[in-house]
Design a protein around this motif. Structure first.
Motif, PDB file in Angstrom:
ATOM      1  N   ASP A  35       0.830  -1.206   0.000  1.00 32.73           N
ATOM      2  CA  ASP A  35       0.000   0.000   0.000  1.00 32.73           C
ATOM      3  C   ASP A  35       0.866   1.258   0.000  1.00 32.73           C
ATOM      4  O   ASP A  35       0.639   2.184  -0.775  1.00 32.73           O
ATOM      5  CB  ASP A  35      -0.921  -0.007   1.215  1.00 32.73           C
ATOM      6  N   ARG A  36       1.874   1.299   0.868  1.00 31.81           N
ATOM      7  CA  ARG A  36       2.759   2.469   0.917  1.00 31.81           C
ATOM      8  C   ARG A  36       3.534   2.633  -0.392  1.00 31.81           C
ATOM      9  O   ARG A  36       3.753   3.746  -0.849  1.00 31.81           O
ATOM     10  CB  ARG A  36       3.759   2.332   2.077  1.00 31.81           C
ATOM     11  N   LEU A  37       3.948   1.528  -0.997  1.00 30.87           N
ATOM     12  CA  LEU A  37       4.651   1.582  -2.266  1.00 30.87           C
ATOM     13  C   LEU A  37       3.772   2.195  -3.348  1.00 30.87           C
ATOM     14  O   LEU A  37       4.212   3.073  -4.095  1.00 30.87           O
ATOM     15  CB  LEU A  37       5.093   0.181  -2.682  1.00 30.87           C
ATOM     16  N   ILE A  38       2.530   1.767  -3.433  1.00 27.75           N
ATOM     17  CA  ILE A  38       1.622   2.297  -4.449  1.00 27.75           C
ATOM     18  C   ILE A  38       1.353   3.773  -4.220  1.00 27.75           C
ATOM     19  O   ILE A  38       1.361   4.574  -5.158  1.00 27.75           O
ATOM     20  CB  ILE A  38       0.323   1.475  -4.468  1.00 27.75           C
ATOM     21  N   VAL A  39       1.140   4.154  -2.955  1.00 26.02           N
ATOM     22  CA  VAL A  39       0.893   5.559  -2.643  1.00 26.02           C
ATOM     23  C   VAL A  39       2.102   6.409  -3.033  1.00 26.02           C
ATOM     24  O   VAL A  39       1.957   7.474  -3.650  1.00 26.02           O
ATOM     25  CB  VAL A  39       0.549   5.734  -1.147  1.00 26.02           C
ATOM     26  N   ASN A  40       3.299   5.962  -2.714  1.00 24.28           N
ATOM     27  CA  ASN A  40       4.497   6.725  -3.039  1.00 24.28           C
ATOM     28  C   ASN A  40       4.760   6.771  -4.545  1.00 24.28           C
ATOM     29  O   ASN A  40       5.226   7.783  -5.060  1.00 24.28           O
ATOM     30  CB  ASN A  40       5.713   6.155  -2.313  1.00 24.28           C
ATOM     31  N   LEU A  41       4.460   5.674  -5.238  1.00 20.05           N
ATOM     32  CA  LEU A  41       4.619   5.693  -6.697  1.00 20.05           C
ATOM     33  C   LEU A  41       3.641   6.656  -7.346  1.00 20.05           C
ATOM     34  O   LEU A  41       3.997   7.354  -8.295  1.00 20.05           O
ATOM     35  CB  LEU A  41       4.428   4.279  -7.269  1.00 20.05           C
ATOM     36  N   LEU A  42       2.420   6.698  -6.837  1.00 17.78           N
ATOM     37  CA  LEU A  42       1.446   7.650  -7.384  1.00 17.78           C
ATOM     38  C   LEU A  42       1.883   9.088  -7.139  1.00 17.78           C
ATOM     39  O   LEU A  42       1.715   9.945  -8.008  1.00 17.78           O
ATOM     40  CB  LEU A  42       0.059   7.390  -6.791  1.00 17.78           C
ATOM     41  N   LYS A  43       2.445   9.378  -5.971  1.00 23.23           N
ATOM     42  CA  LYS A  43       2.965  10.719  -5.687  1.00 23.23           C
ATOM     43  C   LYS A  43       4.125  11.065  -6.601  1.00 23.23           C
ATOM     44  O   LYS A  43       4.277  12.191  -7.043  1.00 23.23           O
ATOM     45  CB  LYS A  43       3.416  10.820  -4.240  1.00 23.23           C
ATOM     46  N   LEU A  44       4.962  10.083  -6.869  1.00 26.11           N
ATOM     47  CA  LEU A  44       6.154  10.308  -7.675  1.00 26.11           C
ATOM     48  C   LEU A  44       5.804  10.657  -9.113  1.00 26.11           C
ATOM     49  O   LEU A  44       6.448  11.517  -9.721  1.00 26.11           O
ATOM     50  CB  LEU A  44       7.040   9.052  -7.630  1.00 26.11           C
ATOM     51  N   PHE A  45       4.802  10.024  -9.673  1.00 20.89           N
ATOM     52  CA  PHE A  45       4.464  10.222 -11.069  1.00 20.89           C
ATOM     53  C   PHE A  45       3.342  11.222 -11.303  1.00 20.89           C
ATOM     54  O   PHE A  45       2.864  11.340 -12.418  1.00 20.89           O
ATOM     55  CB  PHE A  45       4.127   8.879 -11.719  1.00 20.89           C
ATOM     56  N   GLN A  46       2.946  11.952 -10.290  1.00 20.49           N
ATOM     57  CA  GLN A  46       1.920  12.993 -10.493  1.00 20.49           C
ATOM     58  C   GLN A  46       2.574  14.328 -10.746  1.00 20.49           C
ATOM     59  O   GLN A  46       3.634  14.636 -10.367  1.00 20.49           O
ATOM     60  CB  GLN A  46       1.018  13.097  -9.293  1.00 20.49           C
TER      61      GLN A  46
END
Length: 46
Positions: A35-46
């Motif tokens: 979950d934390r990985l997905i949240v951080n990846l979404l932040k990174l690519f926004q």
């Protein structure tokens, strides 16, 4: 002559709570990390 003995059928239900606990012990932190990985990846690519 030589027969492979199987474990008694009564030992399986006794281990069920231990198996559930062991899977939760592994699955809960894995799910949180995923979950934390997905949240951080979404932040990174926004």
């Amino acid at each position: 002559m030589n027969e492979i003995s199987s474990p008694p059928e009564t030992s399986a239900p006794r281990r069920l709570p231990l198996l559930v606990f062991a899977w939760l012990w592994v699955a809960a932190p894995f799910a949180y990390g995923l979950d934390r990985l997905i949240v951080n990846l979404l932040k990174l690519f926004q």
